[in-house]
Design a protein around this motif. Structure first.
Motif, PDB file in Angstrom:
ATOM      1  N   CYS A  46       0.853  -1.190   0.000  1.00 38.02           N
ATOM      2  CA  CYS A  46       0.000   0.000   0.000  1.00 38.02           C
ATOM      3  C   CYS A  46       0.890   1.242   0.000  1.00 38.02           C
ATOM      4  N   SER A  47       0.569   2.200  -0.834  1.00 35.57           N
ATOM      5  CA  SER A  47       1.385   3.414  -0.964  1.00 35.57           C
ATOM      6  C   SER A  47       1.254   4.338   0.237  1.00 35.57           C
ATOM      7  N   PHE A  48       0.236   4.114   1.086  1.00 36.63           N
ATOM      8  CA  PHE A  48       0.015   4.990   2.230  1.00 36.63           C
ATOM      9  C   PHE A  48       0.544   4.414   3.542  1.00 36.63           C
ATOM     10  N   CYS A  49       0.286   3.132   3.785  1.00 38.41           N
ATOM     11  CA  CYS A  49       0.639   2.551   5.075  1.00 38.41           C
ATOM     12  C   CYS A  49       1.629   1.404   4.980  1.00 38.41           C
ATOM     13  N   GLN A  50       2.048   1.056   3.757  1.00 32.82           N
ATOM     14  CA  GLN A  50       3.014  -0.023   3.524  1.00 32.82           C
ATOM     15  C   GLN A  50       2.492  -1.393   3.937  1.00 32.82           C
ATOM     16  N   HIS A  51       1.171  -1.548   3.957  1.00 31.35           N
ATOM     17  CA  HIS A  51       0.591  -2.885   4.161  1.00 31.35           C
ATOM     18  C   HIS A  51       1.116  -3.806   3.059  1.00 31.35           C
ATOM     19  N   PRO A  52       1.404  -5.073   3.386  1.00 30.44           N
ATOM     20  CA  PRO A  52       2.051  -5.957   2.413  1.00 30.44           C
ATOM     21  C   PRO A  52       1.336  -6.108   1.075  1.00 30.44           C
ATOM     22  N   ARG A  57     -10.222  -4.441  -0.698  1.00 28.46           N
ATOM     23  CA  ARG A  57     -10.749  -4.246   0.659  1.00 28.46           C
ATOM     24  C   ARG A  57      -9.849  -3.310   1.456  1.00 28.46           C
ATOM     25  N   HIS A  58      -8.535  -3.460   1.289  1.00 26.42           N
ATOM     26  CA  HIS A  58      -7.606  -2.610   2.029  1.00 26.42           C
ATOM     27  C   HIS A  58      -7.621  -1.176   1.521  1.00 26.42           C
ATOM     28  N   VAL A  59      -7.487  -0.994   0.205  1.00 23.47           N
ATOM     29  CA  VAL A  59      -7.284   0.349  -0.335  1.00 23.47           C
ATOM     30  C   VAL A  59      -8.536   1.225  -0.227  1.00 23.47           C
ATOM     31  N   LEU A  60      -9.727   0.615  -0.187  1.00 26.17           N
ATOM     32  CA  LEU A  60     -10.951   1.404  -0.127  1.00 26.17           C
ATOM     33  C   LEU A  60     -11.621   1.419   1.248  1.00 26.17           C
ATOM     34  N   ILE A  61     -11.176   0.540   2.163  1.00 30.55           N
ATOM     35  CA  ILE A  61     -11.832   0.487   3.471  1.00 30.55           C
ATOM     36  C   ILE A  61     -10.842   0.454   4.629  1.00 30.55           C
ATOM     37  N   LEU A  62      -9.940  -0.523   4.639  1.00 25.91           N
ATOM     38  CA  LEU A  62      -9.172  -0.841   5.832  1.00 25.91           C
ATOM     39  C   LEU A  62      -7.884  -0.052   6.012  1.00 25.91           C
ATOM     40  N   CYS A  63      -7.414   0.636   4.994  1.00 27.57           N
ATOM     41  CA  CYS A  63      -6.179   1.410   5.142  1.00 27.57           C
ATOM     42  C   CYS A  63      -6.344   2.408   6.290  1.00 27.57           C
ATOM     43  N   PRO A  64      -5.406   2.440   7.234  1.00 23.73           N
ATOM     44  CA  PRO A  64      -5.540   3.357   8.392  1.00 23.73           C
ATOM     45  C   PRO A  64      -5.709   4.820   8.017  1.00 23.73           C
ATOM     46  N   ARG A 115      -7.798   9.513  -4.735  1.00 26.88           N
ATOM     47  CA  ARG A 115      -6.643   9.861  -3.910  1.00 26.88           C
ATOM     48  C   ARG A 115      -5.534   8.821  -4.073  1.00 26.88           C
ATOM     49  N   ARG A 116      -5.905   7.570  -4.086  1.00 27.81           N
ATOM     50  CA  ARG A 116      -4.924   6.495  -4.262  1.00 27.81           C
ATOM     51  C   ARG A 116      -4.203   6.629  -5.585  1.00 27.81           C
ATOM     52  N   VAL A 120      -0.208   6.937  -6.267  1.00 30.90           N
ATOM     53  CA  VAL A 120       0.517   5.898  -6.993  1.00 30.90           C
ATOM     54  C   VAL A 120       1.174   6.445  -8.254  1.00 30.90           C
ATOM     55  N   HIS A 121       0.427   7.268  -9.004  1.00 30.07           N
ATOM     56  CA  HIS A 121       0.912   7.693 -10.315  1.00 30.07           C
ATOM     57  C   HIS A 121       1.624   9.038 -10.317  1.00 30.07           C
ATOM     58  N   LYS A 122       1.307   9.906  -9.326  1.00 32.02           N
ATOM     59  CA  LYS A 122       1.905  11.247  -9.328  1.00 32.02           C
ATOM     60  C   LYS A 122       2.675  11.564  -8.047  1.00 32.02           C
ATOM     61  N   GLN A 123       2.639  10.639  -7.092  1.00 38.12           N
ATOM     62  CA  GLN A 123       3.278  10.845  -5.789  1.00 38.12           C
ATOM     63  C   GLN A 123       2.768  12.120  -5.114  1.00 38.12           C
ATOM     64  N   ILE A 124       1.471  12.372  -5.274  1.00 37.60           N
ATOM     65  CA  ILE A 124       0.810  13.507  -4.629  1.00 37.60           C
ATOM     66  C   ILE A 124      -0.083  12.958  -3.518  1.00 37.60           C
ATOM     67  N   ALA A 125       0.196  13.367  -2.294  1.00 41.73           N
ATOM     68  CA  ALA A 125      -0.561  12.877  -1.140  1.00 41.73           C
ATOM     69  C   ALA A 125      -1.652  13.887  -0.786  1.00 41.73           C
ATOM     70  N   LEU A 126      -2.878  13.590  -1.177  1.00 45.84           N
ATOM     71  CA  LEU A 126      -3.996  14.468  -0.882  1.00 45.84           C
ATOM     72  C   LEU A 126      -4.629  14.081   0.447  1.00 45.84           C
ATOM     73  N   PRO A 127      -5.014  15.056   1.282  1.00 43.51           N
ATOM     74  CA  PRO A 127      -5.690  14.744   2.542  1.00 43.51           C
ATOM     75  C   PRO A 127      -7.048  14.093   2.280  1.00 43.51           C
ATOM     76  N   PRO A 128      -7.414  13.064   3.047  1.00 44.91           N
ATOM     77  CA  PRO A 128      -8.724  12.422   2.848  1.00 44.91           C
ATOM     78  C   PRO A 128      -9.885  13.409   2.927  1.00 44.91           C
ATOM     79  N   GLN A 129      -9.810  14.380   3.872  1.00 42.95           N
ATOM     80  CA  GLN A 129     -10.895  15.346   4.011  1.00 42.95           C
ATOM     81  C   GLN A 129     -11.106  16.125   2.719  1.00 42.95           C
ATOM     82  N   GLN A 130     -10.025  16.399   2.014  1.00 39.21           N
ATOM     83  CA  GLN A 130     -10.104  17.207   0.801  1.00 39.21           C
ATOM     84  C   GLN A 130     -10.831  16.466  -0.318  1.00 39.21           C
TER      85      GLN A 130
END
Length: 257
Positions: A46-52, A57-64, A115-116, A120-130
């Protein structure tokens, strides 16, 4: 299952969100897990939390980075139960809640997928709230109005510009976010009671703002342009209901904008 698919296509969300929701429920999105299944030689973390493994399920729900936003909004994520798949989570939201909650869920995860992809493609980290704000403020206007009026017909509603009184001018303002450019745009149009355009202007703002802030800045720019014209009576119209309500409050507003 048929009831679920029928409900999905009847949701009051833009068509592109329905298509996304259908693909997500079919697990046909290009997650890293699915790309690996297709024999692509990529890292699956995972590009956000480094989950293996970044599966749907992870990328749309469970990612911290996003889970708490879903947990605070939907009861099915608050009971501590196991989420076996994205599809079962969506079905639980519908059958244990309402179709409106399912619509909100798909809008949110559509924003998280956007956001994902930016990460992944632009290395731009957008805040979830945004991205959540972007998704909800960019619903199709006809969908929002149909919901407010309790109309569920598939017919399109027609909207017309309404003229101001003869002794007034009307300023229409609007703002838009362009995530792929990390910029915001504002537009204003000034008309008289005959509908004649007296002034029109657009402007790019390099500062990346929240959707409601963009509308507020558009209002500010419009007022700055009109001040020098000496207009005695001005009516201002925005499509951001929250902005209109806060400005028209009789008491002091506590909103951030």
């Amino acid at each position: 299952m048929k009831k679920f698919w029928t409900a999905l296509w009847k949701l009051q969300v833009p068509h592109k969100v329905k298509v996304f929701a259908w693909r997500a429920c079919k697990d046909s999105l290009s997650t890293k897990a699915n790309l690996i299944k297709r024999k692509l030689d990529i890292e699956g973390k995972c590009s956000f939390c480094q989950h293996p493994l970044e599966d749907l399920r992870h990328v749309l729900i469970l990612c911290p980075s996003i889970y708490e936003f879903l947990r605070s909004r939907f009861l099915v994520f608050q009971n501590g139960g196991q989420i076996s798949s994205f599809l079962t989570a969506a079905m639980d939201i519908l059958f244990k809640g309402t179709s409106e909650e399912l619509a909100d869920f798909f809008l949110m995860v559509w924003a998280f997928w956007f956001r994902r992809n930016k990460m992944v493609h632009k290395q731009i980290a957008l805040p979830p709230q945004q991205v959540i704000g972007f998704a909800f403020t960019n619903k199709l206007h006809s969908v929002v109005v149909r919901h407010q009026l309790g109309l569920h017909s598939s017919k399109y509603l027609v909207y017309r510009w309404s003229a101001p009184p003869e002794d007034s001018l009307k300023l229409n303002i609007d703002g838009a976010l362009f995530f792929y450019l990390n910029k915001a745009g504002m537009g204003v149009v000034l008309r008289n009671h005959m509908g004649e355009v007296l002034m029109a202007s657009s402007r790019v703002e390099s500062v990346f703002l929240e959707p409601e802030q963009v509308e507020a800045v558009a209002l500010l720019r419009g007022l700055q342009l009109c001040m020098r014209l000496g207009i005695p009576k001005l009516i201002i119209k925005s499509d951001c209901l929250f902005l209109e309500e806060e400005i028209n409050r009789s008491s002091e507003s506590n909103a951030a904008i």
